[in-house]
Scaffold this motif. Structure first.
Motif, PDB file in Angstrom:
ATOM      1  N   ALA A   1      41.495  21.621  -9.229  1.00 60.81           N
ATOM      2  CA  ALA A   1      41.611  20.201  -8.878  1.00 60.81           C
ATOM      3  C   ALA A   1      41.512  19.316 -10.107  1.00 60.81           C
ATOM      4  O   ALA A   1      40.799  19.624 -11.064  1.00 60.81           O
ATOM      5  CB  ALA A   1      40.509  19.829  -7.883  1.00 60.81           C
ATOM      6  N   GLY A   2      42.227  18.189 -10.055  1.00 63.30           N
ATOM      7  CA  GLY A   2      42.128  17.186 -11.102  1.00 63.30           C
ATOM      8  C   GLY A   2      40.957  16.259 -10.846  1.00 63.30           C
ATOM      9  O   GLY A   2      40.120  16.501  -9.970  1.00 63.30           O
ATOM     10  N   VAL A   3      40.897  15.192 -11.635  1.00 65.06           N
ATOM     11  CA  VAL A   3      39.789  14.236 -11.515  1.00 65.06           C
ATOM     12  C   VAL A   3      40.356  12.825 -11.570  1.00 65.06           C
ATOM     13  O   VAL A   3      41.366  12.577 -12.236  1.00 65.06           O
ATOM     14  CB  VAL A   3      38.760  14.456 -12.645  1.00 65.06           C
ATOM     15  CG1 VAL A   3      39.387  14.230 -14.020  1.00 65.06           C
ATOM     16  CG2 VAL A   3      37.530  13.573 -12.461  1.00 65.06           C
ATOM     17  N   ARG A   4      39.718  11.907 -10.840  1.00 68.96           N
ATOM     18  CA  ARG A   4      40.073  10.502 -10.967  1.00 68.96           C
ATOM     19  C   ARG A   4      38.804   9.673 -10.831  1.00 68.96           C
ATOM     20  O   ARG A   4      37.838  10.099 -10.187  1.00 68.96           O
ATOM     21  CB  ARG A   4      41.087  10.091  -9.912  1.00 68.96           C
ATOM     22  CG  ARG A   4      40.510   9.949  -8.510  1.00 68.96           C
ATOM     23  CD  ARG A   4      41.556   9.519  -7.496  1.00 68.96           C
ATOM     24  NE  ARG A   4      40.929   9.240  -6.196  1.00 68.96           N
ATOM     25  CZ  ARG A   4      40.650   8.018  -5.745  1.00 68.96           C
ATOM     26  NH1 ARG A   4      40.946   6.957  -6.479  1.00 68.96           N
ATOM     27  NH2 ARG A   4      40.073   7.829  -4.564  1.00 68.96           N
ATOM     28  N   THR A   5      38.810   8.509 -11.458  1.00 69.49           N
ATOM     29  CA  THR A   5      37.692   7.582 -11.294  1.00 69.49           C
ATOM     30  C   THR A   5      37.911   6.812 -10.007  1.00 69.49           C
ATOM     31  O   THR A   5      38.836   6.011  -9.900  1.00 69.49           O
ATOM     32  CB  THR A   5      37.596   6.624 -12.499  1.00 69.49           C
ATOM     33  OG1 THR A   5      37.374   7.407 -13.673  1.00 69.49           O
ATOM     34  CG2 THR A   5      36.452   5.639 -12.320  1.00 69.49           C
ATOM     35  N   SER A   6      37.079   7.065  -9.019  1.00 66.09           N
ATOM     36  CA  SER A   6      37.276   6.487  -7.688  1.00 66.09           C
ATOM     37  C   SER A   6      36.642   5.109  -7.561  1.00 66.09           C
ATOM     38  O   SER A   6      37.184   4.244  -6.859  1.00 66.09           O
ATOM     39  CB  SER A   6      36.715   7.426  -6.624  1.00 66.09           C
ATOM     40  OG  SER A   6      35.384   7.796  -6.937  1.00 66.09           O
ATOM     41  N   TYR A   7      35.495   4.907  -8.210  1.00 66.60           N
ATOM     42  CA  TYR A   7      34.810   3.619  -8.159  1.00 66.60           C
ATOM     43  C   TYR A   7      34.127   3.396  -9.502  1.00 66.60           C
ATOM     44  O   TYR A   7      33.702   4.354 -10.165  1.00 66.60           O
ATOM     45  CB  TYR A   7      33.734   3.593  -7.066  1.00 66.60           C
ATOM     46  CG  TYR A   7      34.236   3.997  -5.701  1.00 66.60           C
ATOM     47  CD1 TYR A   7      34.914   3.098  -4.884  1.00 66.60           C
ATOM     48  CD2 TYR A   7      34.018   5.297  -5.228  1.00 66.60           C
ATOM     49  CE1 TYR A   7      35.380   3.483  -3.626  1.00 66.60           C
ATOM     50  CE2 TYR A   7      34.467   5.681  -3.984  1.00 66.60           C
ATOM     51  CZ  TYR A   7      35.147   4.780  -3.182  1.00 66.60           C
ATOM     52  OH  TYR A   7      35.607   5.163  -1.951  1.00 66.60           O
ATOM     53  N   GLU A   8      34.015   2.118  -9.855  1.00 62.59           N
ATOM     54  CA  GLU A   8      33.339   1.798 -11.103  1.00 62.59           C
ATOM     55  C   GLU A   8      32.576   0.484 -10.924  1.00 62.59           C
ATOM     56  O   GLU A   8      33.118  -0.477 -10.367  1.00 62.59           O
ATOM     57  CB  GLU A   8      34.359   1.666 -12.227  1.00 62.59           C
ATOM     58  CG  GLU A   8      33.776   1.908 -13.596  1.00 62.59           C
ATOM     59  CD  GLU A   8      34.861   2.361 -14.578  1.00 62.59           C
ATOM     60  OE1 GLU A   8      34.707   3.439 -15.152  1.00 62.59           O
ATOM     61  OE2 GLU A   8      35.855   1.628 -14.728  1.00 62.59           O
ATOM     62  N   PHE A   9      31.334   0.470 -11.371  1.00 61.71           N
ATOM     63  CA  PHE A   9      30.499  -0.722 -11.293  1.00 61.71           C
ATOM     64  C   PHE A   9      29.950  -1.043 -12.675  1.00 61.71           C
ATOM     65  O   PHE A   9      29.642  -0.134 -13.455  1.00 61.71           O
ATOM     66  CB  PHE A   9      29.302  -0.483 -10.365  1.00 61.71           C
ATOM     67  CG  PHE A   9      29.661  -0.360  -8.914  1.00 61.71           C
ATOM     68  CD1 PHE A   9      29.655  -1.473  -8.088  1.00 61.71           C
ATOM     69  CD2 PHE A   9      30.003   0.876  -8.377  1.00 61.71           C
ATOM     70  CE1 PHE A   9      29.983  -1.363  -6.743  1.00 61.71           C
ATOM     71  CE2 PHE A   9      30.325   0.993  -7.033  1.00 61.71           C
ATOM     72  CZ  PHE A   9      30.321  -0.127  -6.212  1.00 61.71           C
ATOM     73  N   THR A  10      29.776  -2.322 -12.940  1.00 61.08           N
ATOM     74  CA  THR A  10      29.018  -2.722 -14.117  1.00 61.08           C
ATOM     75  C   THR A  10      27.775  -3.487 -13.679  1.00 61.08           C
ATOM     76  O   THR A  10      27.743  -4.112 -12.606  1.00 61.08           O
ATOM     77  CB  THR A  10      29.851  -3.595 -15.073  1.00 61.08           C
ATOM     78  OG1 THR A  10      30.402  -4.699 -14.342  1.00 61.08           O
ATOM     79  CG2 THR A  10      30.961  -2.789 -15.709  1.00 61.08           C
ATOM     80  N   VAL A  11      26.759  -3.399 -14.525  1.00 61.91           N
ATOM     81  CA  VAL A  11      25.488  -4.083 -14.300  1.00 61.91           C
ATOM     82  C   VAL A  11      25.213  -4.914 -15.542  1.00 61.91           C
ATOM     83  O   VAL A  11      24.948  -4.358 -16.611  1.00 61.91           O
ATOM     84  CB  VAL A  11      24.339  -3.072 -14.096  1.00 61.91           C
ATOM     85  CG1 VAL A  11      23.059  -3.810 -13.687  1.00 61.91           C
ATOM     86  CG2 VAL A  11      24.717  -2.004 -13.087  1.00 61.91           C
ATOM     87  N   PRO A  12      25.284  -6.241 -15.439  1.00 65.04           N
ATOM     88  CA  PRO A  12      24.992  -7.046 -16.620  1.00 65.04           C
ATOM     89  C   PRO A  12      23.505  -6.976 -16.966  1.00 65.04           C
ATOM     90  O   PRO A  12      22.659  -6.946 -16.063  1.00 65.04           O
ATOM     91  CB  PRO A  12      25.390  -8.468 -16.204  1.00 65.04           C
ATOM     92  CG  PRO A  12      25.734  -8.423 -14.761  1.00 65.04           C
ATOM     93  CD  PRO A  12      25.603  -7.023 -14.254  1.00 65.04           C
TER      94      PRO A  12
END
Ligand code: FE2
Length: 561
Positions: free
Chosen positions: A541-552
């Motif tokens: 299987a491949g990989v993908r970034t499904s969700y991304e969050f930043t925290v200031p």
């Protein structure tokens, strides 16, 4: 939690195993303060011995290794060297554990056969991927009583550097491993940490580990459930569940999991910090009980612990034989607090489970951390001068309401220990800037803003609404272990996701279908958490970034990208 099937039988329990280097490791003694002086002297002696045996090896101080050392071929050690194991195999690979600024615990296993006794391996540690000019060259013992395991506390190395290492016998050698020492105390460099959890072997493939191996990381944290005492048969088409928790069975469990090349590749690439949770022993166990008839609880728990310390690249404290909670400092940027939320906890309230009213869940007399760990953690959080305080946390900290009457979904998580959670998160809200919590165990994916009670404002009845922000939490999906989508189907999982979102105002993400791992990328200004989705049903299987969050920094809020 989760994933329980079947029952096994009780059998005799073997005693504690030991896993240590003859030269540098006293059994059950923490080696972390050891200096490099002994490595230098042992390196000189070792290289000199090899030279005396016909190996043209220069001594340190502008030292360079011979072409034989550099070659990385099976013909690595002079044939006359008498002490090394002949043609060892390394079926469980190699690991560098619990990295420090000056080293790490280097681990391998060279099975000796039941009656062959102890044997020796050579170990080289170098800044170069061809292992030239080694910083450490020594011998280590693969002891019969440790089932051929080796622990070597490499020390005296430079902070923030990549190192390469290899174990060698006569004629054969391990793969070459790599790890990075922790960054210098004054470093403001970004820190990148990978996280995985819950990898029931029979329940899927480990493509996630192949992708984790390819990430650029300071270290990888295993958030718990590295092995399972019992799992359901799955896509690998095998059913391997050794339920009797005696030493031989537990050892075989780790050997079985590590036959996977992707798992071994991940270990060879990154330093590793494992946490202890329930399935390393038994589902939802507590300090008092387990979900099994009572006989042999203590002796089997001892066998599970002994195997874990034998098979994991971690030091073992003589004073506290089963202590795993610890802090690591990664420059000025991060102080990491690795927690044990399993072995010191009181029993789950209201008979465990979830989805029911349980006033005892917030009883202030009950503890998740235990007295000593709680004191250590609260003091450490108060005193930390790092930009970010990171909790590696085995069990979900956020509140998780699953019904209109305020029923909590689980009582095995911090939701069953609500008063202590409020103490911890109130401390964070009042005194700790920039708290990140990264969590395993649930198998599903969540991200939330943590309030001082664990619940957001306006939470459902019977759950105290938060008034102050305390931090953020990311719950990492399982690598393979059964999640809600696996058990209810995708449509059922999506329905449950909406149910959770409707009852938990602090919840910013829920995904009950994906599997994979997580990556935290943090510097002085902000943190970014990425969920990597990897299909467990395919080894390629491949990989993908499904969700991304930043925290200031300074804000304790989540921004989704
Ligand atoms: Fe799990």
């Amino acid at each position: 939690m989760k994933a329980m099937i079947g029952h096994g039988s009780d059998e005799n329990v073997h005693g504690f195993g030991k896993c240590y280097s003859r030269v540098h490791w006293a059994p059950h003694n923490a080696p972390v303060e050891e200096t490099n002086d002994r490595h230098v002297s042992s390196r000189r002696a070792f290289l000199a011995a090899l030279a005396g045996l016909g190996g043209a090896v220069a001594l340190p101080g502008g030292a360079s290794a011979t072409s034989a050392w550099r070659a990385g071929t099976p013909a690595l050690i002079p044939a006359a060297a008498p002490d090394l194991i002949r043609a060892p195999t390394f079926p469980e690979g190699i690991m560098a554990g619990v990295p420090r600024m000056d080293g790490a615990m280097l681990w391998t296993r060279a099975p000796r056969g039941v009656f062959e006794g102890d044997g020796s391996l050579a170990l080289l540690v170098s800044r170069h991927d061809d292992l030239s000019s080694p910083e450490i060259a020594t011998t280590v013992t693969a002891a019969k009583q440790a089932d051929g395991c080796v622990h070597f506390p490499a020390a005296g190395l430079r902070p923030g550097e990549e190192y390469y290492y290899q174990f060698r016998g006569r004629d054969t050698a391990s793969p070459i491993g790599r790890f990075r020492t922790l960054r210098p105390a004054d470093s403001a460099e970004p820190v990148r940490i990978g996280f995985f959890t819950c990898q029931g072997y029979t329940e899927g493939y480990y493509a996630a580990h192949r992708h984790l191996a390819a990430e650029d990381l300071d270290l990888v944290i295993g958030l718990g459930d590295y092995v399972y005492e019992a799992t359901a048969p799955g896509p690998r088409g095998i059913d391997f569940n050794i339920y009797p928790q005696i030493m031989p069975a537990m050892r075989a469990k780790y050997t079985f999991y590590r036959q996977d090349a992707d798992l071994r590749a991940m270990h060879a690439k990154h330093a590793f910090l494992p946490l202890w949770d329930d399935h390393e022993f038994r589902n939802n166990y507590t300090k008092n009980k387990w979900s099994f008839p009572e006989p042999f609880f203590q002796s089997k728990k001892s066998a599970a612990w002994a195997t874990w310390f034998e098979r994991m690249p971690v030091p073992r404290s003589a004073a506290e034989l089963t202590r795993t909670y610890r802090s690591l400092r990664l420059g000025r940027t991060v102080e990491l607090f690795a927690l044990d939320t399993r072995q010191y906890r009181d029993d789950q309230p209201c008979g465990d489970g979830g989805g029911k009213a349980c006033p005892d869940a917030d009883n202030p007399a009950r503890t998740m951390l235990g007295t000593a760990q709680k004191s250590w953690l609260f003091g450490g959080l108060r005193d930390s001068g790092a930009d970010w305080k990171l909790l590696a946390n085995p069990n979900m900290m956020m509140g998780m309401v699953s019904g209109a009457n305020g029923e909590r979904a689980y009582l095995d998580t911090w939701d069953g220990y609500g008063a202590e959670r409020t103490e911890l998160l109130s401390l964070a809200a009042d005194r700790v800037e920039n708290l990140l919590v990264v969590t395993g165990d649930d198998h599903d994916t969540f991200a939330a803003e943590l309030w001082n009670t664990g619940f957001g404002p306006g939470s459902a009845p019977a759950n105290p609404p938060g008034t102050r922000r305390a931090g953020v939490e990311f719950v990492v999906p399982s690598v393979t272990s059964t999640n809600t989508g696996d058990s209810k189907g995708a449509a059922g999982a999506r329905t449950e996701e909406q149910n959770r979102l409707s009852h938990n105002s602090h919840l910013k993400l829920v995904d009950m279908v994906q599997h994979g791992y997580g990556v935290l990328d943090v510097d002085g200004d902000g943190a970014r958490f990425s969920y990597r989705e990897v299909d467990k049903l395919s080894a390629s299987a491949g990989v993908r970034t499904s969700y991304e969050f930043t925290v200031p920094g300074g804000n304790a809020t989540l921004e989704r990208h």
